[in-house]
Design a protein around this motif. Structure first.
Motif, mmCIF file in Angstrom:
data_model
loop_
_atom_site.group_PDB
_atom_site.id
_atom_site.type_symbol
_atom_site.label_atom_id
_atom_site.label_comp_id
_atom_site.label_asym_id
_atom_site.label_seq_id
_atom_site.Cartn_x
_atom_site.Cartn_y
_atom_site.Cartn_z
ATOM 1 N N ALA A 68 -13.470 5.967 -2.769
ATOM 2 C CA ALA A 68 -14.319 5.195 -1.851
ATOM 3 C C ALA A 68 -14.510 3.773 -2.363
ATOM 4 O O ALA A 68 -14.439 2.804 -1.598
ATOM 5 C CB ALA A 68 -15.667 5.889 -1.684
ATOM 6 N N LEU A 69 -14.743 3.655 -3.669
ATOM 7 C CA LEU A 69 -14.907 2.325 -4.254
ATOM 8 C C LEU A 69 -13.623 1.510 -4.145
ATOM 9 O O LEU A 69 -13.654 0.305 -3.862
ATOM 10 C CB LEU A 69 -15.331 2.450 -5.716
ATOM 11 C CG LEU A 69 -16.769 2.916 -5.972
ATOM 12 C CD1 LEU A 69 -16.988 3.202 -7.454
ATOM 13 C CD2 LEU A 69 -17.761 1.862 -5.495
ATOM 14 N N GLN A 70 -12.479 2.153 -4.367
ATOM 15 C CA GLN A 70 -11.195 1.453 -4.244
ATOM 16 C C GLN A 70 -10.995 0.955 -2.817
ATOM 17 O O GLN A 70 -10.564 -0.186 -2.593
ATOM 18 C CB GLN A 70 -10.045 2.399 -4.623
ATOM 19 C CG GLN A 70 -9.983 2.763 -6.099
ATOM 20 C CD GLN A 70 -9.279 1.684 -6.920
ATOM 21 O OE1 GLN A 70 -9.253 0.522 -6.520
ATOM 22 N NE2 GLN A 70 -8.747 2.065 -8.059
ATOM 23 N N ALA A 71 -11.308 1.811 -1.845
ATOM 24 C CA ALA A 71 -11.132 1.425 -0.446
ATOM 25 C C ALA A 71 -12.042 0.254 -0.080
ATOM 26 O O ALA A 71 -11.622 -0.692 0.608
ATOM 27 C CB ALA A 71 -11.423 2.629 0.459
ATOM 28 N N ILE A 72 -13.286 0.298 -0.548
ATOM 29 C CA ILE A 72 -14.224 -0.795 -0.268
ATOM 30 C C ILE A 72 -13.737 -2.089 -0.906
ATOM 31 O O ILE A 72 -13.759 -3.161 -0.283
ATOM 32 C CB ILE A 72 -15.626 -0.424 -0.771
ATOM 33 C CG1 ILE A 72 -16.210 0.716 0.065
ATOM 34 C CG2 ILE A 72 -16.554 -1.637 -0.728
ATOM 35 C CD1 ILE A 72 -17.507 1.271 -0.483
ATOM 36 N N TYR A 73 -13.279 -1.998 -2.157
ATOM 37 C CA TYR A 73 -12.820 -3.193 -2.876
ATOM 38 C C TYR A 73 -11.638 -3.850 -2.163
ATOM 39 O O TYR A 73 -11.641 -5.057 -1.899
ATOM 40 C CB TYR A 73 -12.442 -2.812 -4.304
ATOM 41 C CG TYR A 73 -11.747 -3.911 -5.072
ATOM 42 C CD1 TYR A 73 -12.419 -5.081 -5.419
ATOM 43 C CD2 TYR A 73 -10.405 -3.788 -5.431
ATOM 44 C CE1 TYR A 73 -11.781 -6.098 -6.124
ATOM 45 C CE2 TYR A 73 -9.759 -4.789 -6.134
ATOM 46 C CZ TYR A 73 -10.449 -5.940 -6.472
ATOM 47 O OH TYR A 73 -9.809 -6.945 -7.172
ATOM 48 N N MET A 160 -15.800 -10.692 -7.357
ATOM 49 C CA MET A 160 -15.568 -9.425 -6.670
ATOM 50 C C MET A 160 -14.892 -8.424 -7.611
ATOM 51 O O MET A 160 -15.268 -7.242 -7.659
ATOM 52 C CB MET A 160 -14.694 -9.678 -5.435
ATOM 53 C CG MET A 160 -14.528 -8.463 -4.528
ATOM 54 S SD MET A 160 -13.444 -8.845 -3.117
ATOM 55 C CE MET A 160 -14.397 -10.123 -2.311
ATOM 56 N N ARG A 161 -13.923 -8.883 -8.363
ATOM 57 C CA ARG A 161 -13.209 -7.981 -9.261
ATOM 58 C C ARG A 161 -14.122 -7.465 -10.372
ATOM 59 O O ARG A 161 -14.076 -6.287 -10.737
ATOM 60 C CB ARG A 161 -12.006 -8.693 -9.881
ATOM 61 C CG ARG A 161 -11.185 -7.758 -10.769
ATOM 62 C CD ARG A 161 -10.166 -8.507 -11.621
ATOM 63 N NE ARG A 161 -9.499 -7.574 -12.497
ATOM 64 C CZ ARG A 161 -9.991 -7.112 -13.646
ATOM 65 N NH1 ARG A 161 -11.191 -7.518 -14.037
ATOM 66 N NH2 ARG A 161 -9.331 -6.245 -14.386
ATOM 67 N N THR A 162 -14.956 -8.339 -10.925
ATOM 68 C CA THR A 162 -15.870 -7.909 -11.986
ATOM 69 C C THR A 162 -16.818 -6.834 -11.492
ATOM 70 O O THR A 162 -17.045 -5.827 -12.166
ATOM 71 C CB THR A 162 -16.672 -9.113 -12.513
ATOM 72 O OG1 THR A 162 -15.760 -10.058 -13.080
ATOM 73 C CG2 THR A 162 -17.657 -8.680 -13.586
ATOM 74 N N ALA A 163 -17.370 -7.027 -10.293
ATOM 75 C CA ALA A 163 -18.266 -6.024 -9.722
ATOM 76 C C ALA A 163 -17.534 -4.698 -9.520
ATOM 77 O O ALA A 163 -18.086 -3.618 -9.758
ATOM 78 C CB ALA A 163 -18.837 -6.529 -8.401
ATOM 79 N N HIS A 164 -16.280 -4.765 -9.105
ATOM 80 C CA HIS A 164 -15.497 -3.548 -8.893
ATOM 81 C C HIS A 164 -15.234 -2.822 -10.211
ATOM 82 O O HIS A 164 -15.365 -1.592 -10.291
ATOM 83 C CB HIS A 164 -14.175 -3.909 -8.217
ATOM 84 C CG HIS A 164 -13.229 -2.752 -8.067
ATOM 85 N ND1 HIS A 164 -13.516 -1.663 -7.277
ATOM 86 C CD2 HIS A 164 -12.002 -2.522 -8.618
ATOM 87 C CE1 HIS A 164 -12.510 -0.802 -7.331
ATOM 88 N NE2 HIS A 164 -11.586 -1.297 -8.143
#
Length: 666
Positions: A68-73, A160-164
């Protein structure tokens, strides 16, 4: 931020990947929302307020949470790419082209403005081609059309990447893999004979300075550019552990979301932790907390043997002390543990105007010296909340000076507060349409002079930290002169600042030579008791304003940079950024001669030159400015002298050496 007499607040350990702890909230009136950017500040006494429950994604089972996190990112990233590719870039390109055409038409029919005429005179003297002259004179449209949007995209992608990465809990495990990758590269270097010098593979254009890293030619280039993650935050022990490529623009907002910050926050968001450690970092809180190195607790370093060691003030103290300012010539930094302190939502900033240089210096020095008392008492863990009473003896958390002319300057004193008071207005500088901070400070200074009293403002803490970021201090007036107009700020101010890296990437080599000959970017650290003479030297050799006047305490020690005696000493960072007065007047200006004169003066008063800036010292002169005794001993003992370039060879680039040979001979 801390209750008087306490050293830390009740807190918990936070490992990235776990749901974050509740953020501290300021003591706001009921029903009022704290609008400070980066999160709320700490409430005295350690009181906390639990925020809303975690998101739906956080409550999913691990097997579903990661997909789910990957899809959101990737969904957010795709949206960001589309927004810039199909929205921002076409608009900025169109406006940039129109701006260039209008400028050419205005010049043709209305004549050249004085600034453009001076530019053309300097260009003709330089002897560069007509095409390159055209590119210099029309630099602003290109920056507006290409550099600004790409810079903003890169910054947003980084956040964005850091948050992911934090949400995926992948940073700690990836760090171990990255360290192993570095060790394998050291082995590869040895297998290839070990006769080449080791440098990072980071391209010269990515450095946040005007240097091009030409010394890397022919060297063994080591890949460390993926070390960009925050690894661990421990609120109980008050530290954060990070990889060297983490930027200030990423790290500080993450800390502030939980009511914490660094004791010293360098003012440009692109600056990296590794750069601040291998070089240095200074800000308006340095008069009590010192340079960036002072709140480093532990360093993880890969040596030329491939061995990875940790060092601190107690473990391998020689390596720990010698690594600062060494510019990556003793080993490769893998991670750093930094001390953190509580912060609050706002900074109460008081502007004190001065119409004579001596009154400015006297007030600035008196306020800055108050910090030395705390630096001597608390060592490397300064607590301003203990024994810092109100009144004439009160030590401000932040002290900064700006000099706009020989007899016009402002000293700004700041302190953390949890909410704005009734004695001043809130100034939200981070809003994209606001004027550059130095222009705002100059306006407030003029208003305070007319009113005959200091003026108080309340800035959200994050706005204060990055007050000079959007304008890159005052360099934007040379990069995009249009940037000071209200129309530009409202339409494109949200894309500022341009990335220094992308500006370098889009500058041809011949044009860079022209800029180098007509432009100065220097920070000189000199003892505060020499300030009057130092200002006179800057005025004589540079004749440029504004000047940045930032205090710092420097401790005794054995590294490359330390105090002159055995006590903590107050120094001042005099920052000169821009075009010298002689160049603006289209007069002949020998930048090498003038900079060498300043360097000679700084050495004579036992000061130091910031290593990011251009240097024109010989190897012998460099050895007189910096204390190389322990540094040279460490290089020999660790085998670094056979693996890494000497610091002088990294600081004084080949093109500068060639200029020195032309003047001084071999």
């Amino acid at each position: 931020s801390r209750a008087p007499g306490t050293r830390r607040q009740s807190a918990v350990r936070w490992t990235l990947g776990d749901p974050p702890p509740p953020a501290r909230c300021s003591a706001m009136a009921p029903g009022k929302k704290d609008k400070a950017k980066g999160g709320a500040g700490a409430q005295a006494g350690g009181a906390t307020k639990v925020e809303a429950p975690a998101s739906i994604v956080d409550s999913l089972p691990p097997a579903l949470r990661r997909p789910a996190l990957q899809a959101i990112y990737y969904g957010k990233l795709s949206g960001l790419v589309c927004f810039f590719l199909f929205g921002v870039l076409p608009l900025s390109t169109t406006v940039g082209v129109l701006y260039g055409i209008i400028t050419l038409l205005r010049t043709k029919f209305l004549g050249k403005d004085p600034g453009r005429y001076i530019d053309e005179l300097n260009l003709i003297k330089s002897g560069i081609s007509p095409l390159q002259q055209f590119l210099v004179l029309n630099r602003s449209p290109m920056v507006l059309a290409i550099v600004l949007p790409i810079s903003r995209f890169y910054q947003m992608y980084g956040h964005m990447r850091t948050a992911h990465m934090q949400a995926m809990d992948s940073a700690p495990s990836l760090h171990a893999q990255r360290v192993e990758h570095v060790q394998r590269q050291f082995k590869q270097w040895k297998d290839e004979g070990g006769d080449r010098r080791i440098v990072t593979a980071r391209p010269g254009w990515q450095r946040v300075s005007n240097k091009q890293s030409a010394y890397k030619q022919g060297c063994f280039r080591m890949q460390v550019d993926r070390m960009i993650d925050i690894l661990d935050i421990d609120l109980q022990e008050r530290f954060v552990r990070v990889e060297p490529m983490v930027t200030m623009g990423v790290l500080v907002p993450v800390l502030m979301k939980n009511g914490w910050t660094l004791p010293v926050v360098p003012e440009l968001e692109e600056l990296t932790v590794g750069g601040m450690i291998a070089g240095t970092g200074v800000e308006s809180s340095s008069h009590h907390s010192g340079l960036f190195q002072e709140f480093c607790i532990e360093l993880e370093i890969a040596l030329s043997s491939g061995q990875v060691v940790t060092c601190s003030r107690k473990e391998r103290p020689d390596l720990f002390e010698g690594f600062f300012w060494s510019y990556g010539t003793l080993g490769m930094l893998m991670s750093a543990k930094l001390r953190i302190i509580p912060c609050q939502s706002y900074v109460r900033l008081v502007y004190h105007p001065f119409s004579t240089e001596q009154s400015f210096v006297d007030f600035w020095r008196a306020e800055s010296l108050k910090g030395v008392r705390f630096a001597e008492r608390d060592g490397d863990d300064v607590n301003l909340d203990e024994g810092n009473k109100a009144g004439d003896s009160h030590c401000s958390r932040f002290v900064e000076g700006l000099v706009f002319a020989k007899d016009a300057g402002v000293v700004m004193l700041g302190d953390f507060v949890d909410r704005p008071g009734a004695d001043g207005a809130v100034y939200e500088h981070a809003k994209w349409y606001k004027p550059y901070f130095y222009r705002h400070a100059q306006h407030v200074m003029e208003r305070a002079t007319q009113e005959g009293a200091p003026i108080v403002e309340y800035l959200p803490t994050r706005d204060y930290y990055y007050r000079h970021s959007r304008s890159v201090f005052w360099e934007m007036e040379n990069i995009v002169p249009l940037g000071e107009s209200a129309i530009f700020r409202w339409c494109f101010g949200w894309m500022l600042p341009p990335s220094v890296s992308f500006l370098k990437l889009t500058t041809p080599a011949e044009l860079q030579k022209f800029y180098d000959s007509k432009h100065v970017i220097q920070d000189m650290l000199v003892p505060a008791d020499t300030m009057e003479k130092s200002l006179a030297v800057f005025r004589k050799e540079f004749d440029m304003y504004p000047l940045w006047v930032c205090p710092m305490c420097v401790r005794p020690g054995r590294g490359l940079v330390h105090a002159r005696g055995d006590k903590v000493e107050l120094f001042v960072d005099l920052g000169a950024y821009g075009v010298p007065g002689a160049v603006r007047r289209a007069e002949d200006y020998d930048v090498v001669e003038r900079l060498r004169a300043v360097e000679e003066y700084v050495t004579s008063v036992q000061g130091f030159e910031m290593l990011y800036a251009d240097s024109f010292m010989t190897r012998t002169e460099f050895g007189k400015m910096f204390d190389r005794k322990m540094y040279d001993d460490l290089r020999q003992r660790l085998g670094a002298d056979k693996a890494f370039p000497d610091i002088y060879d990294k600081i004084v680039e080949p093109r500068r050496l060639e200029q020195l040979r032309e003047r001084l001979g071999e």
